[in-house]
Design an enzyme around this catalytic site. Structure first.
Site, mmCIF file in Angstrom:
data_model
loop_
_atom_site.group_PDB
_atom_site.id
_atom_site.type_symbol
_atom_site.label_atom_id
_atom_site.label_comp_id
_atom_site.label_asym_id
_atom_site.label_seq_id
_atom_site.Cartn_x
_atom_site.Cartn_y
_atom_site.Cartn_z
ATOM 1 C CB THR A 181 -0.893 -0.016 1.250
ATOM 2 O OG1 THR A 181 -1.644 -1.234 1.235
ATOM 3 C CG2 THR A 181 -1.831 1.178 1.268
ATOM 4 C CB ALA A 239 -20.271 0.369 18.673
ATOM 5 N N GLY A 240 -17.277 -0.735 19.075
ATOM 6 C CA GLY A 240 -16.362 -1.596 19.827
ATOM 7 C C GLY A 240 -15.230 -0.811 20.442
ATOM 8 C CB CYS A 253 -4.174 -2.203 6.891
ATOM 9 S SG CYS A 253 -3.110 -3.465 6.185
ATOM 10 C CE LYS A 270 -8.655 -8.990 10.505
ATOM 11 N NZ LYS A 270 -9.236 -8.634 9.223
HETATM 12 P P1 NAD Z 1 4.893 -7.575 6.784
HETATM 13 O O1 NAD Z 1 5.600 -6.634 7.658
HETATM 14 O O2 NAD Z 1 4.125 -8.707 7.358
HETATM 15 O O3 NAD Z 1 5.944 -8.215 5.743
HETATM 16 C C1 NAD Z 1 6.864 -7.467 5.010
HETATM 17 C C2 NAD Z 1 8.055 -8.358 4.702
HETATM 18 O O4 NAD Z 1 8.922 -7.671 3.801
HETATM 19 C C3 NAD Z 1 8.925 -8.704 5.912
HETATM 20 O O5 NAD Z 1 9.058 -10.106 6.020
HETATM 21 C C4 NAD Z 1 10.255 -8.017 5.623
HETATM 22 O O6 NAD Z 1 11.345 -8.720 6.168
HETATM 23 C C5 NAD Z 1 10.246 -8.029 4.117
HETATM 24 N N1 NAD Z 1 11.192 -7.096 3.495
HETATM 25 C C6 NAD Z 1 11.534 -5.839 3.878
HETATM 26 N N2 NAD Z 1 12.457 -5.334 3.033
HETATM 27 C C7 NAD Z 1 12.691 -6.271 2.094
HETATM 28 C C8 NAD Z 1 13.526 -6.327 0.935
HETATM 29 N N3 NAD Z 1 14.305 -5.307 0.591
HETATM 30 N N4 NAD Z 1 13.517 -7.461 0.216
HETATM 31 C C9 NAD Z 1 12.728 -8.501 0.563
HETATM 32 N N5 NAD Z 1 11.918 -8.502 1.620
HETATM 33 C C10 NAD Z 1 11.894 -7.405 2.376
HETATM 34 O O7 NAD Z 1 3.953 -6.672 5.860
HETATM 35 P P2 NAD Z 1 2.509 -7.038 5.284
HETATM 36 O O8 NAD Z 1 1.499 -6.975 6.356
HETATM 37 O O9 NAD Z 1 2.605 -8.242 4.429
HETATM 38 O O10 NAD Z 1 2.254 -5.758 4.361
HETATM 39 C C11 NAD Z 1 2.973 -5.535 3.170
HETATM 40 C C12 NAD Z 1 2.312 -4.399 2.407
HETATM 41 O O11 NAD Z 1 0.987 -4.787 2.022
HETATM 42 C C13 NAD Z 1 2.126 -3.116 3.223
HETATM 43 O O12 NAD Z 1 2.254 -2.013 2.381
HETATM 44 C C14 NAD Z 1 0.710 -3.218 3.720
HETATM 45 O O13 NAD Z 1 0.139 -1.965 3.967
HETATM 46 C C15 NAD Z 1 0.031 -3.889 2.549
HETATM 47 N N6 NAD Z 1 -1.179 -4.653 2.901
HETATM 48 C C16 NAD Z 1 -1.214 -5.391 4.041
HETATM 49 C C17 NAD Z 1 -2.350 -6.119 4.341
HETATM 50 C C18 NAD Z 1 -2.438 -6.919 5.628
HETATM 51 O O14 NAD Z 1 -3.544 -7.305 5.986
HETATM 52 N N7 NAD Z 1 -1.357 -7.182 6.313
HETATM 53 C C19 NAD Z 1 -3.448 -6.102 3.489
HETATM 54 C C20 NAD Z 1 -3.358 -5.365 2.312
HETATM 55 C C21 NAD Z 1 -2.217 -4.634 2.024
#
Ligand code: NAD
Length: 440
Positions: free
Chosen positions: A121, A259-260, A267, A328
């Protein structure tokens, strides 16, 4: 198709496993060596229903590989997904250092035309930044002959149902202005697009903004209901009745109007913050988003205030059973969890906490395991023992129909603070509980 996924987190691991499941040849790469080694031994870093089996099955079949060798990972993929974290920077804007580091790694190692698909994101304009970074590295390498494109494909999975969300997406947003890139992405996702058209193609900037708009809309619904719940309390109404009353209007709907104790996770809080920051940079006052955020920050303390009110401000030496820790249900994610705000407030006022969560115990141990005023209990019943009252902060299924007689027997007093409105106040009263919930 040969696919490379950068980042083995909630998004990257689920995406990699799901793409392997539909037959693609996937290499997932991370900088965290321990995570990669663990995955190779079948140790899954996060809890997500269905994920472990999917990862193990596809790993054994050879369609899903894990590595820290980014150079060879880049050479593997016809498409390169970026799925690394974009945490808030000190000023609230999205920190793009990991995304741009991946862009550099890709640029340093590509040998053929490549499509970079950003799943993280990211603020509007990030695809342009990625493009600039890749182009400048290719220039330094003397490889301006190599062509590439950067598309946006934001992820909409929900933690707790991430696998099924990815297997059966409501929509697949594709931001690209190049027909050839669209064609490749259509091929990649074809199995998800058979039943009816789910792919919505748009320009890159609109795709980037769509993700923020979706999360901010959902956060707005939650903060709106929390605001109305405070009014309901003051006016002698019941927010649960109001919820049913307005949810029946199809223009409003039943989703996301509970509500909660406020929203948490990795995110909503950071994405609302980041869009506020983007607005500031444009000299635009995002009054609605700022209110959504401040309502949520305040809501995380509502249950604590109710506890203080019940005990006339004196909770020093008291022990609270706490059911739920993750932000959650169905996840072990503790990022920005309302439970943390609550526990830290309880501890600050001299109280002890005995907590149970079906999945987030290990993560909580990592964060708070050192505290003397905190114990993690093996079951929800054990948490009740010698506690003054019970607090529920996460609505796990297994908390919804407890043995109330046992709850009463174990607690020093039959008092329940419910931050998720799981029970009927009248029924609780009849059962002999002092029952404090939200907006009723
Ligand atoms: P996370 O922190 O769980 O995982 C990110 C991973 O990237 C880590 O394992 C980290 O070690 C790795 N990383 C960092 N730098 C790196 C590099 N240079 N090369 C390779 N790996 C590297 O993050 P996430 O929750 O999976 O979220 C990732 C993105 O997706 C964010 O932008 C988040 O906003 C978006 N997103 C997350 C969700 C969710 O529910 N978690 C849903 C939709 C979108």
């Amino acid at each position: 198709m040969k696919v490379t996924v950068f980042g083995i987190g909630y998004v990257g691991l689920v995406q990699g496993a799901v793409l392997a499941e539909i037959g693609h040849d996937v290499v997932c790469v991370d900088v965290d060596e321990q995570k990669v080694r663990n995955l190779e031994q079948g140790i899954i870093p996060i809890y997500e229903p269905g994920l472990e089996a999917l990862v193990k099955e596809n790993y054994s079949a050879g369609r899903l590989k894990f590595t820290i060798d980014s150079a060879s990972a880049v050479k593997h993929g016809e498409v390169q997904f970026i799925a690394v974290g974009t945490p808030p920077d000190e000023d609230g804007s999205a920190d793009l250092q990991y995304v741009l580091a991946v862009a550099e790694t890709i640029a340093n190692n590509i040998e053929n035309h490549c499509i970079i698909i950003n799943k993280s994101t990211v603020p509007v304009g990030t695809a342009d930044k990625v493009k600039d970074r890749v182009a400048s590295v290719l220039f330094q390498r003397g490889r301006t002959d190599l062509s590439f494109d950067v598309a946006s494909n934001p992820e909409f999975l929900k933690e707790g149902s991430a696998v099924s969300d990815c297997m059966r997406p409501d929509r697949i947003i594709v931001g690209t202005e190049q027909a050839s890139t669209e064609e490749v992405i259509r091929d990649l996702y074809a199995p998800f697009n058979r039943n009816h058209e789910k792919i919505i193609v748009m320009d890159v900037r609109s795709a980037e903004l769509t993700k923020y708009a979706a999360n901010c809309m959902l956060a707005t619904k939650i903060s709106f209901m929390n605001e109305i719940s405070s009014l309901a309390e003051m006016l002698g109404a019941d927010i649960e009745m109001v919820r049913k009353g307005i949810g029946s209007d199809p223009r409003i709907g039943y989703h996301f109007i509970y509500a909660g104790s406020g929203y948490g996770g990795s995110c909503f809080p950071k994405d609302v913050k980041a869009l506020i920051k983007t607005s500031e940079q444009l000299d635009f006052d995002a009054i609605l988003l700022k209110s959504v955020e401040s309502r949520n920050n305040d809501q995380k303390s509502v249950i604590f205030r109710k506890i203080m009110n019940h005990y006339d401000g004196d909770i020093a030496g008291k022990t609270f059973a706490l059911w739920g820790l993750s932000f959650k249900p169905n996840t072990d994610d503790m990022r920005e969890a309302p439970s943390r705000v609550l526990m830290e407030a309880l501890w600050k006022h001299g109280a002890n906490v005995r907590a149970f969560d079906p999945e987030a115990m290990e993560e909580t141990q990592r964060i708070y395991g050192h505290r003397k005023d905190f114990s993690l209990c093996g079951t929800k019943e054990e948490a009740l023992k010698d506690s003054d009252s019970l607090i529920i902060i996460t609505e796990w299924q297994s908390f919804k129909a407890p043995d109330f007689e046992q709850v009463k027997d174990q607690l020093k007093a039959p008092v329940v603070f419910d931050g998720r409105n799981l029970f009927d106040p009248k029924v609780m009263l009849k059962k002999g509980f002092t029952y404090v919930s939200i907006g009723r």
